[in-house]
Design a protein around this motif. Structure first.
Motif, mmCIF file in Angstrom:
data_model
loop_
_atom_site.group_PDB
_atom_site.id
_atom_site.type_symbol
_atom_site.label_atom_id
_atom_site.label_comp_id
_atom_site.label_asym_id
_atom_site.label_seq_id
_atom_site.Cartn_x
_atom_site.Cartn_y
_atom_site.Cartn_z
ATOM 1 N N VAL A 20 19.391 78.403 141.322
ATOM 2 C CA VAL A 20 20.041 78.426 142.627
ATOM 3 C C VAL A 20 20.623 77.041 142.836
ATOM 4 C CG1 VAL A 20 19.675 78.526 145.107
ATOM 5 C CG2 VAL A 20 18.542 80.176 143.618
ATOM 6 N N THR A 21 21.929 76.966 143.038
ATOM 7 C CA THR A 21 22.517 75.622 143.133
ATOM 8 C C THR A 21 23.826 75.651 143.890
ATOM 9 O OG1 THR A 21 23.146 73.676 141.850
ATOM 10 C CG2 THR A 21 23.794 75.795 140.965
ATOM 11 N N HIS A 22 24.245 74.471 144.324
ATOM 12 C CA HIS A 22 25.586 74.310 144.883
ATOM 13 C C HIS A 22 26.462 73.578 143.886
ATOM 14 C CE1 HIS A 22 24.294 75.833 148.683
ATOM 15 N NE2 HIS A 22 23.330 74.928 148.755
ATOM 16 N N GLU A 23 25.916 73.330 142.684
ATOM 17 C CA GLU A 23 26.614 72.531 141.685
ATOM 18 C C GLU A 23 27.592 73.428 140.929
ATOM 19 O OE1 GLU A 23 27.518 69.004 140.794
ATOM 20 O OE2 GLU A 23 25.821 69.399 142.124
ATOM 21 N N ILE A 24 28.816 73.515 141.447
ATOM 22 C CA ILE A 24 29.786 74.469 140.928
ATOM 23 C C ILE A 24 30.145 74.189 139.471
ATOM 24 C CG2 ILE A 24 32.131 75.368 141.211
ATOM 25 C CD1 ILE A 24 30.072 76.307 143.275
ATOM 26 N N HIS A 25 30.163 72.856 139.132
ATOM 27 C CA HIS A 25 30.499 72.512 137.747
ATOM 28 C C HIS A 25 29.502 73.090 136.785
ATOM 29 C CE1 HIS A 25 33.690 69.958 139.055
ATOM 30 N NE2 HIS A 25 32.865 69.415 139.954
ATOM 31 N N PHE A 26 28.226 73.002 137.144
ATOM 32 C CA PHE A 26 27.188 73.555 136.295
ATOM 33 C C PHE A 26 27.395 75.058 136.143
ATOM 34 C CE2 PHE A 26 23.049 75.534 135.664
ATOM 35 C CZ PHE A 26 22.593 74.837 134.556
#
Lengths: 724, 258
Positions: free
Chosen positions: B210-216
């Protein structure tokens, strides 16, 4: 630091600032000391010689005192106590006696030299030799026979009229120092260990042995007698003083065990027993009518006794050290005493007040005291002037200060210390005299050490080459250091004031010194009881907290009830219930065990809340992280929650421990031999409760200080994971 | 390990069926299903309050599901049965699912090494020497060998999170769950954590992130799920979801964060 202080600090180069601080302190203390002196503060005494024995002439006009410096001092009471000194002995004069007419004085030196003096001329008429060092001597009331106890345990008897040695009895290995002759000179008694042996002077035969015995005669040792709960009649320790009553019906013996026993010399039975000294009894003297007796002791007290019955009638308190000589005065309502403090004191029996003090050496006393007092006052006032001069930056102030600071300590410390330390009394009494000076010396030490460790520098006079941040740091350090010095100074001054107040309580310092170690032996028990109790309390508190946090209503109910019950009743009552209740169900605990249970259970209840708070302070994230690793509830608690909770509860537990150490005094109710119990026991026995309780209070304070610092170190250790 | 990871190839390692979660009257997860195959990296994105974290926490039962079943590596937990009866199974499941938290949640009273060996030693009863040897390998892998004996309070946020990842890996989990692993980090520290996660993905670990790290999400994941209002709003490979979203909801969300 307020601005006016800063202006003073900036008024000159660094050494002057340091000087200023030191002088300000000296001035303050000088004035304090002078004021205290005017209010009757520390006792000032001259160099004196201990008086080892005292006798009053039959007419009551002459007092003879044997002194430690080998002289006999004669005081003429009628002639304003004028003192004459008889020199001749080369060893301390341990015993003096006068014949019935008061014309011949007998003095006995420790080296065994016996001198007979003509009182009128002050010349030695004859010198006899006891044949070796002697520890004690006595003269028959009719002046016919002299008995001396030699160091080797032999009792030697002299006919004084002829100067012939009548006989030598012994040596007896138990005979050490006490000896007495009956008034007609027919019987001689000497100490025999804890008992007394009586011989016939003419034949040298042993006629009676007075030995201690148990009321229940089947018990022969003190321990057996104690177990049988019977009275032990006679002494437990060696006999140190002996006296026959004038009619010879009673032989009184005083002992190192602090008691006095009145024997019937005919039968060897104990007539009466008495206690009233708190240290060794040194001298016993009967009145001429045989209805009263005086006793002197190492406790620096004199007591009077009524016969028959052996009941104490009065205390005479005032000597600063061991009392060695006692005598009934010429007037029926006076007595005379003398002792190691070098004074001969004349007392009124009606109110036990001293009416005259004669010194074994005089002259210096008043002079020194006055000089010191005036100097202190003068230096204090001069110091004030100097401070004012410096404040307004007048150069003359510096010189004045320098003189004051160099001369002040020399006079302030030197003279009285010399006086106190050359004064021939016990260390306890020396401390009593010297304490303000020792305190002052300690103060100079503190200031000197602080001053040496860090030069007085501040932001403004930090070397100019330094960067701003370094100068700021230097300034910060100086402020911190100054704050430390001033805090110490405040502590110190408050302490001085506290001691001054305590001195006004008229405490028996010698008594406190004597029983210090007795009370101190309870410190171990206090720490032990508190430590074991706190361990018990920690376990109970942990269980209690788990119960309170548990979802189980049984666990919750039990721990809730425990907390409510224990917190809702006084600790004192709980201590009694443990002590009195359990034996009724036939559980008889050791007092120490019962005390530990009472304290542990009580503190456990209070500490439950501490533990609960500690456990609840652990964040949810820690539980989740542990659960995510697959830990069981038990593992989670043991490995993750408790170690962290413990760190949180260490400071409050430390507080509880310190409180516990003082509450542990309540177990003295159960006769646990800890600090308070010991203090109360001795205090009650000798009516000196305030003294012993102050000792106990001092030890509690000391222990608290020690454990506070230990707690600080423990906290620092526990916090090591938080250090950045 | 990388050979394991082709979506659809093999039997799924995570199976979620009909998962519901209520917080009191609040219906947070409204019946979702998910299958993840070994080696797959699934990223869940979406607006706050959409139920992403709750879903992830349900996967290793940190939250009790209200209904539905969760199966990890053939271990099934069913919300219909009493969870107390399944306690042992839940603990086993948790050992198979490593979890990394937003706030790191390292044990502050233990050193870095202590944190990493705690699970193997306490839970798996692994001999200490073995656990230490393994932990040292992990420390080297995350590049923090020199911090072996430091307490967490002396580590930066990024370092702490890397240690937290090593702690989870020390249990040799079958899957790894990441709950917003970079949200609590300063921007310059995000990189080091993402780098470790990428390497983990490349080594074939099954991951749900679950993340907001779009690049990942764009570069590393196999599948991206947009979760909103307790349901999957859209599922698809990152190339499609980020460049050509089908749903209006996805477009709106992406417009906010890109």
């Amino acid at each position: 630091m307020n601005s006016s202080d800063d202006s003073v600090f900036e008024s000159g180069p660094k050494p002057v600032k340091l000087l200023l601080i030191l002088v300000a302190i000296t001035v303050g203390l000088s004035l304090l000391y002078a004021v205290q002196h005017f209010l009757g503060g520390p006792i000032r005494l001259a160099v004196v010689s201990e008086i080892l024995d005292l006798v009053l002439s039959p007419g009551g006009s002459l007092v003879a005192a044997g002194a430690n410096d080998g002289t006999v001092r004669l005081f003429d009471i009628q002639n304003d106590w004028a003192m004459t000194t008889l020199s001749g002995h080369s060893a301390p004069v341990i015993s003096v006696a006068l014949d019935r007419e008061g014309s011949t004085l007998v003095s006995v030196g420790r080296d065994g030299e016996i001198r007979l003096w003509d009182v009128a001329s002050g010349q030695a008429q004859r010198v006899l030799d006891a044949g070796g060092p002697v520890n004690g001597a006595a003269l028959a009331a009719d002046g016919s026979v002299l008995a001396a106890v030699r160091e080797d345990g032999a009792v030697v008897l002299f006919d004084l009229a002829s100067g012939v040695m009548l006989r030598s009895i012994g040596p007896n290995e138990n005979t050490k120092l006490a000896v007495a002759l009956s008034s007609d000179g027919t019987l001689v008694a000497a100490d025999d260990g804890a008992g007394v042996r009586i011989w016939d002077v003419q034949t040298g035969d042993s006629v009676q042995a007075l030995t201690a015995y148990c009321e229940d005669e089947t018990k022969t040792t003190l321990e057996e007698c104690d177990e049988a709960e019977k009275d032990w009649l006679g002494h437990e320790q060696e006999v140190t003083a002996l006296a026959f009553s004038p009619d010879g019906d009673v032989l009184a013996s005083g002992s190192a065990d602090t008691t006095i026993t009145f024997w019937d010399p005919e039968t060897g039975e104990v007539k009466w027993e008495a206690g009233g000294h708190w240290s060794e009894v040194t001298r016993l003297v009967f009145s001429e009518d045989g209805e009263a007796m005086l006793s002197g002791g190492k406790d620096s007290k004199v007591r009077s006794w009524r016969l028959p019955g052996g009941k104490g009638t009065a205390y005479y308190e005032g000597h600063l050290s061991t009392v060695n000589g006692v005598a009934f005065g010429a007037q029926p309502d006076t007595i005379l005493t003398a002792g190691d403090d070098g004074t001969v004191r004349l007392w009124e029996t009606a109110n036990q007040k001293v009416v005259h003090i004669a010194w074994s050496r005089s002259g210096l006393q008043s002079m020194w005291g006055g000089v010191l007092r005036n100097w202190m006052l003068l230096s204090g006032l001069l110091g004030l002037v100097a401070l004012w001069a410096l404040w307004t930056a007048r150069p003359s102030g510096h010189l004045l200060l320098l003189v004051l600071y160099v001369l002040g300590p020399v006079v302030v410390l030197g003279l009285p210390l010399l006086e106190a330390l050359t004064y021939p009394v016990s260390v306890g009494v020396q401390l009593q005299i010297a304490w303000p000076l020792i305190a002052l010396a300690a103060w100079y030490g503190v200031v000197a050490v602080t001053a040496m460790r860090e030069p007085v520098a501040d932001y403004y006079d930090a070397p100019k080459g330094l960067s701003l941040s370094e100068r700021l740091m230097a300034g910060r350090r100086t402020i911190k250091m100054r704050a430390g010095v001033f805090t110490t100074a405040v502590w110190f001054l408050v302490l001085v004031i506290l001691f001054s107040v305590l001195r006004r309580f008229n405490l028996d310092i010698a008594f406190m010194g004597h029983f210090l170690s007795f009370v101190m032996q309870g410190a171990g028990m206090t720490v032990f009881v508190s430590a074991v109790s706190i361990l018990l309390a920690v376990v109970l508190a942990l269980l209690g907290a788990l119960g309170r946090l548990s979802k189980s209503s049984i666990a919750n109910g039990i721990s809730g009830f425990y907390i409510s019950l224990i917190r809702g009743t006084p600790l004192l009552v709980q201590v009694y219930i443990w002590y009195l209740g359990l034996p009724r169900v036939n559980i008889v605990l050791q007092p120490v065990t019962a005390g530990i249970l009472a304290l542990g259970v009580n503190y456990g209840a209070y500490m439950t809340e501490i533990f609960r708070a500690g456990i609840q302070a652990i964040g949810k994230g820690q539980y989740e992280a542990a659960e995510a690793l697959g830990m069981s509830q038990a593992q989670l608690f043991r490995r993750i929650v408790l170690p962290q909770a413990f760190r949180i509860v260490i400071p409050p537990i430390g507080n509880q421990f310190i409180a516990m150490m003082k509450d542990s005094s309540l177990v003295s109710l159960m006769s646990v031999w800890e600090l308070s119990y010991r203090a109360q026991k001795v205090g009650r026995q000798y009516f000196r409760s305030l003294e012993t309780l102050l000792i106990a209070a001092g030890f509690y304070w000391g222990l608290t200080v020690v454990f506070q610092s230990l707690q600080g170190q423990l906290e620092r250790y526990m916090a090591r994971s938080e250090r950045r | 390990m990388a050979t394991l990871g082709q979506a659809g190839d093999t039997k799924p390692i995570i199976k979620v069926r009909g998962l519901h979660k209520y917080f009191g009257p609040l219906h947070v997860i409204k019946g979702v299903d998910l299958e993840v195959t070994p080696g797959e990296v699934v990223v869940i994105i979406g607006p706050s309050g959409g139920g992403k974290s709750t879903f992830l926490r349900c996967l290793n039962l940190l939250e009790e599901p209200s209904a539905g079943t969760i199966e990890v590596d053939d271990l099934e937990v069913n919300a219909a049965e009493s969870l107390r009866m399944q306690r042992r199974r839940i603990r086993e499941l948790r050992q198979k699912a490593g979890m990394v938290f937003q706030a790191f949640n390292l044990f502050p009273h233990m050193t870095t090494l202590g944190n990493i060996i705690e699970g193997p030693v306490t839970v798996k009863k692994l001999p200490k020497e073995q656990a230490i040897a393994k932990a040292e390998e992990l420390l080297e892998w995350i590049g923090l060998s020199e911090k072996r004996d430091e307490f967490p309070s002396r580590l930066s946020g990024g370092q702490q999170q890397r240690v937290a990842i090593a702690r989870a890996l020390s249990m040799e989990p079958k899957i790894m769950l990441f709950d917003e692993p970079t949200s609590a980090l300063d921007p310059e520290l995000i990189g080091e954590v993402v780098e470790v996660m990428e390497r983990l993905a490349n080594e074939g670990m099954t991951m749900v992130v679950v993340t907001h790290e779009i690049h990942f999400a764009r570069d590393v994941s196999d599948r991206v799920i947009l979760m909103a209002d307790g349901v999957w709003a859209e599922i698809g490979p990152p190339s499609q979801l980020f460049t050509n979203p089908k749903e209006e909801r996805t477009r709106r969300f992406l417009a906010h964060i890109l």
